[in-house]
Design an enzyme around this catalytic site. Structure first.
Site, PDB file in Angstrom:
ATOM      1  N   SER A   1      44.658  44.791  35.580  1.00 49.34           N
ATOM      2  CA  SER A   1      44.955  46.163  34.684  1.00 49.34           C
ATOM      3  C   SER A   1      45.688  46.680  33.430  1.00 49.34           C
ATOM      4  O   SER A   1      45.078  47.698  33.677  1.00 49.34           O
ATOM      5  CB  SER A   1      46.520  46.541  36.090  1.00 49.34           C
TER       6      SER A   1
ATOM      7  N   SER B   1      46.748  40.247  33.838  1.00 48.40           N
ATOM      8  CA  SER B   1      46.491  41.901  33.607  1.00 48.40           C
ATOM      9  C   SER B   1      45.817  42.383  32.263  1.00 48.40           C
ATOM     10  O   SER B   1      45.175  42.525  31.650  1.00 48.40           O
ATOM     11  CB  SER B   1      47.360  43.115  34.044  1.00 48.40           C
TER      12      SER B   1
ATOM     13  N   LYS C   1      49.434  51.128  26.273  1.00 47.83           N
ATOM     14  CA  LYS C   1      49.091  51.319  27.773  1.00 47.83           C
ATOM     15  C   LYS C   1      50.825  52.293  28.223  1.00 47.83           C
ATOM     16  O   LYS C   1      51.362  52.099  27.995  1.00 47.83           O
ATOM     17  CB  LYS C   1      49.679  49.736  28.923  1.00 47.83           C
TER      18      LYS C   1
HETATM   19  N1  GLN Z   1      45.255  41.877  39.583  1.00 44.55           N
HETATM   20  C1  GLN Z   1      46.331  41.236  39.488  1.00 44.55           C
HETATM   21  C2  GLN Z   1      47.563  42.548  40.543  1.00 44.55           C
HETATM   22  O1  GLN Z   1      46.849  43.916  40.857  1.00 44.55           O
HETATM   23  C3  GLN Z   1      47.319  40.811  38.729  1.00 44.55           C
HETATM   24  C4  GLN Z   1      48.077  42.488  37.747  1.00 44.55           C
HETATM   25  C5  GLN Z   1      48.563  42.675  36.525  1.00 44.55           C
HETATM   26  O2  GLN Z   1      48.567  41.792  36.201  1.00 44.55           O
HETATM   27  N2  GLN Z   1      49.282  43.324  36.550  1.00 44.55           N
HETATM   28  O3  GLN Z   1      47.978  41.991  41.146  1.00 44.55           O
END
Ligand code: GLN
Length: 478
Positions: free
Chosen positions: A148, A172, A73
């Protein structure tokens, strides 16, 4: 071996083929470079899952993962290689060092193939909040891959990498794994070093594997865990991550979280999860309802705590120290404001404002203090539940992959994507998502969670279920 045969190998099978001399490290890496090039050449029809791809075959020496290409990532710092966390504000940033978890995998022999697209600063559930543009879901290119870590999930599902690293703050890794029909594991908080991960919410962020199957997740995780003197919150993993071998679930008590079983969950998702639970029973598991009374408040607590931490972590991007700087400002203050105005996307600005508000004097106790107490209650709920069951199962995502653009105008419906994954993040416990079937022709994920440091047993249960479910993860790779 033909390129098609090489690309079909699991990471485990590829390491075995390299070790046996049936495949050279160079052939393996080149097959993936060619695959990445094909996707890039497809232009707007490609997946847009990579933000950077290696130019040549790196030489990393020996080690158990010798020659294995690895996609990482974007938010993992990689020395001399662009690391922007999906943000314009880090444009041109090439870190002077590599994240501990990436260097650990390189020491084990893995070679950096690509950096993967992601939501900006890991804020999002659809990978549409990226300065590099949205990622497409290989199962249906008009749909999101989840977020994400959407670039990592799409790349693994499409066979553009044997495996990938993601990070999970509130879901995510698990949610995109579910939406792309692959395996994603969020480890126990502290099991993996956060050093060199561009921070979102430090008390929640955790790196983990996205892989084609459970055994590959165990193999990757094996080389990731461990205490790191550069991360004061990292802990020594008790023992080692072992290859999962379980085929039965005799005597295993699986709890069905009542509070996470209905809210906004699509009928097709409920059906696939129920069918998987039926298989678990056939394998010998005992199913019983459990209650997590505070879980319905997890999302609200998360959207106070995570933005609060983010507002502090993101204060460092001021145009002076890293990346992008707005041109032609008249003075320092204007340079700061214009850099942050032009450098951050809308969702990141929304979180900074939410977090700053929640932490402001006068509101701190009402928001941040209360959310922290909810967090404690959620941990206590899990501890109580784990006194009567070994694991808890829920759907990973309430829905299958949604259409690109469908939720971008409605942040609350986007936030609901993490309804079932956020409680485990707040409690710091490990959770894995495995594909458990299809609904509307799209993958459904099953989430299994256990107590802190139960990774080996969790992987075992996931492995037994995966075998019984026989999900065809090759389908998206055509
Ligand atoms: N979708 C969640 C957020 O927007 C989790 C994101 C994540 O786990 N980095 O915060």
């Amino acid at each position: 071996m033909s390129a098609t045969e090489i690309l079909a190998l699991s990471a485990r099978a590829a390491t075995a083929a390299v070790a046996a001399g049936a495949l050279s490290e160079e052939e393996l890496f080149r097959a993936y470079l060619a695959r990445a090039e094909d996707d890039r050449a497809a232009g707007g029809d490609g997946l847009n899952c990579f933000t950077w791809v290696a130019e040549q075959v790196p030489s990393n020496g020996g080690g158990p993962l010798r020659g294995l290409p690895l996609a990482v990532k974007d938010l993992f710092c990689t020395e001399g290689i662009p690391s922007q966390s999906g943000s314009r504000i880090l444009e041109g940033y090439r870190p002077p060092y590599t994240a501990s978890v990436v260097s650990a995998l390189q020491r084990a022999g893995a070679s950096l193939l690509a950096k993967t697209n992601q939501d900006e600063f890991a804020m999002g559930s659809s990978n549409e909040n990226s300065a590099f543009g949205a990622v497409r879901n290989p199962w249906d290119r008009e749909r999101v891959p989840g977020g994400s870590s959407g670039g990592s999930a799409a790349a693994v599902a499409a066979g553009l990498t044997p495996w990938a690293l993601g990070t999970d703050t509130g879901g995510s890794i698990r949610q995109p794994a579910a939406l792309c029909g692959i395996v994603g594991l969020k480890p126990t908080y502290g099991a993996v070093s956060r050093y060199g991960m561009i921070a979102f919410a430090s008390s929640l962020d955790q790196a983990g594997p996205l892989t084609r199957d459970v055994a590959d997740a165990a193999l990757l995780l094996r080389h990731m865990v461990g205490q790191d003197e550069c991360d004061a919150t990292s802990l020594a993993f008790p023992g080692e991550i072992e290859p999962p071998t379980a085929e039965r679930l005799d005597g295993i008590r699986i709890g069905l979280a009542q509070e996470l079983a209905s809210e906004g969950i699509q009928a097709g998702v409920v059906e696939a999860v129920e069918a998987a639970l039926g298989r678990a029973e056939e394998l010998g598991a005992q199913l019983q309802p459990v209650s997590l009374p505070h879980a319905p408040h997890a999302l609200a607590a998360y959207y106070v705590l995570a933005p609060a931490e983010a507002s502090s972590n993101l204060a460092r991007y001021d145009g002076v120290r890293y990346g992008f700087r707005a041109a032609d400002a008249r003075d320092l203050l204007e340079m700061y404001t214009r850099t942050r105005h032009d450098g951050f996307g809308a969702e990141v600005k929304r979180r900074i404002m939410l977090g700053t508000y929640a932490l402001s004097a006068g509101y701190y106790e009402a928001f941040y203090g209360r959310a922290q107490r909810v967090r404690t209650k959620i941990s206590e709920d899990f501890a109580t539940a784990f006194s009567s069951v070994d694991f808890i199962v829920t759907p990973t995502s309430p829905t299958v992959a949604f259409r690109l653009g469908e939720r971008t105008g409605d942040p609350l419906s986007m936030y609901m994507s993490d309804y079932c994954t956020v409680p485990m993040s707040l409690a710091g416990i490990p959770a894995i998502s495995i594909p458990c079937g299809l609904s509307e022709g799209l993958p459904v994920g099953l989430q299994i969670t256990g107590p802190a440091f139960s990774e080996n047993r969790l992987l075992g249960v996931a492995h037994a279920l995966e075998r019984a479910l026989e999900f065809d993860s090759q389908r998206a790779r055509a």
